[in-house]
Design a protein around this motif. Structure first.
Motif, short mmCIF file in Angstrom:
data_model
loop_
_atom_site.label_atom_id
_atom_site.label_comp_id
_atom_site.label_asym_id
_atom_site.label_seq_id
_atom_site.Cartn_x
_atom_site.Cartn_y
_atom_site.Cartn_z
N ASN A 119 0.79 -1.23 0.00
CA ASN A 119 0.00 0.00 0.00
C ASN A 119 0.82 1.27 0.00
O ASN A 119 0.43 2.27 -0.59
N GLU A 120 1.94 1.27 0.71
CA GLU A 120 2.60 2.55 0.96
C GLU A 120 3.98 2.71 0.35
O GLU A 120 4.48 3.81 0.23
N SER A 121 4.63 1.59 -0.02
CA SER A 121 6.01 1.74 -0.49
C SER A 121 6.08 2.34 -1.89
O SER A 121 7.07 2.94 -2.27
N GLY A 122 5.02 2.16 -2.65
CA GLY A 122 5.06 2.65 -4.04
C GLY A 122 5.70 1.66 -4.98
O GLY A 122 5.79 1.89 -6.17
N TYR A 123 6.15 0.51 -4.46
CA TYR A 123 6.82 -0.48 -5.30
C TYR A 123 6.00 -0.92 -6.52
O TYR A 123 6.53 -0.96 -7.62
N PRO A 124 4.71 -1.25 -6.36
CA PRO A 124 3.96 -1.81 -7.49
C PRO A 124 4.08 -0.98 -8.76
O PRO A 124 4.25 -1.53 -9.84
N THR A 125 4.00 0.35 -8.66
CA THR A 125 4.04 1.14 -9.89
C THR A 125 5.45 1.62 -10.23
O THR A 125 5.81 1.67 -11.39
N THR A 126 6.25 1.97 -9.22
CA THR A 126 7.57 2.51 -9.54
C THR A 126 8.54 1.41 -9.94
O THR A 126 8.92 1.29 -11.10
N GLU A 127 8.93 0.58 -8.99
CA GLU A 127 9.93 -0.45 -9.28
C GLU A 127 9.32 -1.64 -10.00
O GLU A 127 9.95 -2.28 -10.82
N GLY A 128 8.08 -1.98 -9.63
CA GLY A 128 7.43 -3.13 -10.25
C GLY A 128 7.03 -2.84 -11.69
O GLY A 128 6.97 -3.74 -12.51
N GLY A 129 6.73 -1.60 -11.97
CA GLY A 129 6.46 -1.18 -13.34
C GLY A 129 5.09 -1.56 -13.87
O GLY A 129 4.81 -1.38 -15.04
N GLY A 130 4.23 -2.10 -13.02
CA GLY A 130 2.90 -2.47 -13.50
C GLY A 130 1.84 -1.61 -12.83
O GLY A 130 2.07 -0.44 -12.56
N MET A 131 0.68 -2.23 -12.58
CA MET A 131 -0.37 -1.52 -11.88
C MET A 131 -0.40 -1.95 -10.43
O MET A 131 -0.03 -3.06 -10.10
N SER A 132 -0.84 -1.04 -9.59
CA SER A 132 -0.96 -1.39 -8.18
C SER A 132 -2.13 -2.35 -8.00
O SER A 132 -3.17 -2.18 -8.63
N PRO A 133 -1.97 -3.37 -7.14
CA PRO A 133 -3.10 -4.26 -6.89
C PRO A 133 -4.17 -3.61 -6.00
O PRO A 133 -5.24 -4.18 -5.81
N VAL A 134 -3.85 -2.44 -5.46
CA VAL A 134 -4.80 -1.77 -4.58
C VAL A 134 -5.92 -1.18 -5.42
O VAL A 134 -5.67 -0.50 -6.41
N LYS A 135 -7.16 -1.48 -5.03
CA LYS A 135 -8.29 -1.01 -5.84
C LYS A 135 -8.38 0.51 -5.82
O LYS A 135 -8.17 1.14 -4.80
N GLY A 136 -8.66 1.08 -6.97
CA GLY A 136 -8.81 2.52 -7.06
C GLY A 136 -7.51 3.28 -7.21
O GLY A 136 -7.50 4.50 -7.26
N ALA A 137 -6.37 2.54 -7.28
CA ALA A 137 -5.09 3.22 -7.45
C ALA A 137 -5.00 3.78 -8.87
O ALA A 137 -5.65 3.31 -9.79
N GLU A 138 -4.18 4.80 -9.02
CA GLU A 138 -4.07 5.47 -10.32
C GLU A 138 -3.36 4.58 -11.34
O GLU A 138 -2.48 3.81 -11.01
N LEU A 139 -3.76 4.74 -12.61
CA LEU A 139 -3.11 3.98 -13.69
C LEU A 139 -1.71 4.50 -13.94
O LEU A 139 -1.47 5.69 -13.81
N PRO A 140 -0.79 3.60 -14.34
CA PRO A 140 0.54 4.09 -14.69
C PRO A 140 0.49 4.98 -15.93
O PRO A 140 -0.41 4.84 -16.77
N GLU A 141 1.47 5.86 -16.06
CA GLU A 141 1.52 6.86 -17.13
C GLU A 141 1.34 6.25 -18.51
O GLU A 141 0.56 6.73 -19.33
N ILE A 142 2.06 5.13 -18.75
CA ILE A 142 2.11 4.57 -20.10
C ILE A 142 0.74 4.07 -20.59
O ILE A 142 0.50 3.91 -21.77
N LEU A 143 -0.17 3.83 -19.65
CA LEU A 143 -1.49 3.32 -20.03
C LEU A 143 -2.48 4.43 -20.36
O LEU A 143 -3.54 4.18 -20.91
N LYS A 144 -2.12 5.66 -20.01
CA LYS A 144 -3.10 6.74 -20.18
C LYS A 144 -3.43 6.97 -21.64
O LYS A 144 -4.52 7.41 -21.97
#
Lengths: 293, 456
Positions: B354-379
């Motif tokens: 929830n708080e580290s930011g790993y899913p989108t920054t280092e992981g490079g995908g989407m956060s599994p947390v519901k309602g999280a913002e989409l990554p830039e490349i998907l916009k």
């Protein structure tokens, strides 16, 4: 408190022998016999490698192996390594003979030849991967020598890949054969050479009639080791190609079955079969060589 | 003796060469998104309930095992520092494994495999309760996270995805421009034409397979749902069919792209000596046109690009009516059943997701947390016909069948083997035709499917 010096000499000796062998025997049991025993045990199960449950299936795994010919098809790859074995032994014997005479920079050459044996097999895999690349070392050398027309894609061409890999294998293991031959040849007394020289023997005669007969046993031993090695080829093709493009061997296949498809039981059975084949070939060789005499 | 000197010279050169190659050896952790496994039935009870934030006085020491050898000493250290601001008395140690999947499997036969770790994808789903602490009821956790169904047994979740990947093709925009491709290809035919244009008009390799690395070929399997154009296909339709690899079926069409590209010389010159590490830089800098990969690779490729904006993502080409990009879990994060500090471990899991930011920054995908913002490349896909969706989980009672059939048949949907065979056949190294290979796979599938469905 019992003292060592109170015991009889014989008992002291037994005790010390026992204590000293305790550690190596324990290591041997733990890392050699126990795993082999376990392997036999696993080969009768359908275990996947993790599950807490292990189901005994009897000879099911062995039946699978012997009813599916594709498992044995890969043994034809071993033939490449088998033939490479003779090249390897020939080269080793050649260098060992030459370096047993007085040659300039003798020790330096010995070092160079033995060196590959000291390297880690994985490192050698990566070295040769670079060596065989289209723009790699081998093709560059050919180009420099003006043999640009001979350039090949050594690992891409299905007719060459196993020869290329077998070459890497020869490079890796020749040093070991070489050093054993060198040791054996060195044990021949120099007076024999002197005597033969007085009788007018040249180097070839010496090699033919003195060296070969003297190291015959060692030659046989090396041959047996090399042939069973050829059956169990693993690390060079595994690191370099992962067994793809027709370079797969039986051991690579076993590893794939165990870890890609999680069939540890079946893989253990394959390992047992391989062990059986190696034992068989070794016995066969010994029998055949004996009959020759 | 001359021969000896030449030999020595060659050996010397080889050694030098080896010293250089050694540096760029491939130590990728097999970052595959294992997307095809459902959940299987076995009784388990949730013992560890999620805790509130009243656990300020949480104490203990935990070991976190990760596959990210590249950032364990940098980014992860920062995570630990931030985590300690919230939980000052929990000491977090890290351990990074370079070949995660292989090493952790062996560790898991003991009781010492850390407190927090990634669930190996090769553990059968039904065996998870033997190794991992239940995180809670799936029905409850589902309010908060997506992607839980991949690692749940009987409605109990054992892992939360560290990031949710989407799979498709990563391409170089500049190469496309140079080849005169103005519109991103949507159908398979358009894609093949685009590859041909890249070959004709630029010096770039149109499609890099990364054959030698092997695991990179498994990325193609993720595109199955896109080719099928249906989120039900992977876990439901496929399992119900005996004809999985026949003409007209998604598997056939998917790997036909690979075969045709290789056959028409649209792949690298010598696939047997490809190098994953350098391929990332080559794609980033316009020496490669396209690669089939997951979103997790985008960050890594942008990281080595001189112009990161050139790196683009497109869905895998498809002839289906709508373009579906499948979302699938990366590794799931779970807690060892042998952990001595389960509460602290749980706090780390929640904080990390929830708080580290790993899913989108280092992981490079989407956060599994519901309602999280989409990554830039998907916009860029907002408002287009491209949809992103997870796969439908398997039917009750059929969980894990795809995997079971696959293993029984030794097909290896998520292994490189048959993909390598396809490429070898396409470049003329094997006698089999594409149809022979597919027929062989289909026969194996059929036999194994009969066996698995009968056993259940």
């Amino acid at each position: 408190m019992p003292k060592l010096s109170n015991m009889s000499y014989k008992n002291q000796r037994i005790l010390i022998i026992f204590l000293f062998s305790l550690v190596p025997v324990a290591l041997l049991l733990t890392f050699s016999y126990l795993p082999v025993f376990k392997m036999f045990q696993y080969s009768f199960t359908s275990w996947d490698g993790f599950s807490k449950k292990m189901e005994y299936v009897g000879f099911e795994n062995y039946k699978t192996i012997f009813t599916r010919p594709e498992y044995f098809a890969v043994f034809k790859v071993s033939l490449y390594y088998f033939f490479a074995t003779f090249v390897q032994m020939g080269l080793a014997l050649y260098f060992a003979t030459i370096l047993s005479f007085n040659v300039r920079l003798k020790n330096w050459f010995k070092g160079i030849l033995f060196f590959p044996t000291l390297l880690n097999g994985v490192a050698i895999g990566f070295i040769f991967l670079f060596f065989f690349k289209p723009e790699g070392t081998l093709n560059t050398i050919l180009d420099l020598l003006g043999l640009g027309a001979w350039q090949q894609k050594w690992l891409l061409n299905p007719n060459l890949i196993n020869i290329s890999l077998a070459f890497a294998s020869v490079w890796r293991y020749m040093g070991m054969n070489f050093i054993i031959f060198l040791g054996a040849i060195s044990s021949i007394g120099s007076d024999i050479y002197e005597a033969s020289e007085i009788d007018g023997a040249n180097r070839w005669h010496q090699f033919r009639h003195i060296i070969i007969p003297s190291i015959k046993r060692i030659l046989q031993l090396n041959l047996i080791l090399a042939v069973s090695g050829a059956i169990g080829v693993f690390e060079i093709p595994y690191v370099m190609t992962g067994g793809s493009n027709g370079s797969g061997t039986f051991v690579i296949q076993t590893v794939d079955v165990a870890f890609k498809y999680s069939k540890l039981g079946l893989a253990s059975a394959m390992a047992v079969v391989l062990l059986g084949i190696v034992v068989l070939v070794t016995i066969l060789q010994r029998v055949l060589i004996k009959e020759e005499k | 003796m001359k021969k000896n000197k030449v030999m020595a010279g060659i050996m010397g050169l080889t050694l030098m060469a080896g010293l250089f190659t050694g540096c760029s050896s491939n130590n990728n952790a097999g970052n595959e998104a294992a997307g095809n496994t459902g959940n299987t039935g076995n009784a388990a009870e949730a013992t560890a309930a999620p805790e509130g934030d009243a656990a300020k006085e949480l104490k203990g020491e935990i070991t976190v095992i990760t596959q990210r050898t590249d950032i364990v000493d940098t980014v992860f250290k920062d995570y630990a520092a931030k985590f300690n601001e919230k939980y000052p008395d929990v000491k977090v140690n890290f351990e990074a494994l370079s070949t995660y999947e292989d090493q952790i499997k062996i560790r898991m036969s003991t009781s010492d495999y850390g407190d927090v770790l990634l669930l190996p994808t090769s553990v059968a789903i039904k065996d998870l309760p033997d190794f991992f602490e239940p995180l809670g009821k799936m029905a409850d956790l589902e309010q908060q996270y997506t992607g839980l169904e991949e690692r749940s047994v009987d409605g109990i979740s054992y892992g939360i995805p560290i990031t949710v990947n989407f799979s498709g093709i990563i391409y170089n925009k500049q190469v496309f421009k140079d080849a005169g491709i103005t519109e991103v290809p949507r159908t398979i035919d358009q894609f093949m034409t685009a590859l041909q244009n890249i070959k004709d008009k630029t010096d770039a390799v149109p499609l890099y397979t990364n054959y030698a690395a092997g695991w990179t070929l498994t990325q193609w399997e993720s595109a199955l749902a896109t080719v099928a154009g249906n989120r039900d296909y992977v876990n439901i339709t496929q399992v119900a069919s005996d004809d999985n690899f026949v003409q007209g079926q998604p598997h056939y069409d998917l790997y036909k792209v690979m075969y045709d590209a290789a056959k028409n010389g649209l792949i690298e010159e010598d696939p047997t000596t490809t190098d994953w590490e350098s391929s990332k830089a080559d794609l980033a800098n316009g020496k490669i046109g396209t690669m089939v990969l997951g979103s997790w690779a985008i960050g890594q490729i942008k990281g080595v690009a001189t112009n990161p904006d050139d790196v683009g993502f497109m869905p895998f080409p498809t002839n289906a009516e709508k373009v579906l990009v499948p979302l699938a879990d990366d590794y799931n994060l779970g807690i060892s059943i042998h952990s001595r500090n389960k509460e602290a471990a749980r706090a780390w899991v929640d904080w990390f997701i929830n708080e580290s930011g790993y899913p989108t920054t280092e992981g490079g995908g989407m956060s599994p947390v519901k309602g999280a913002e989409l990554p830039e490349i998907l916009k860029q896909f907002e408002g287009t016909e491209v949809t992103f969706d997870t796969l439908t989980p398997a039917k009750a009672g059929e969980e894990g069948w795809v995997d079971a059939i696959d293993k029984e048949a030794e097909i290896g949907l998520w292994q490189p083997d048959f993909k390598k065979v396809i490429i070898e056949a396409a470049i003329g190294n094997r006698r089999e035709s594409y149809d022979n290979i597919m027929k062989d796979l289909n026969d194996k599938w059929k036999a194994a499917r009969a066996k698995i469905t009968a056993a259940q």
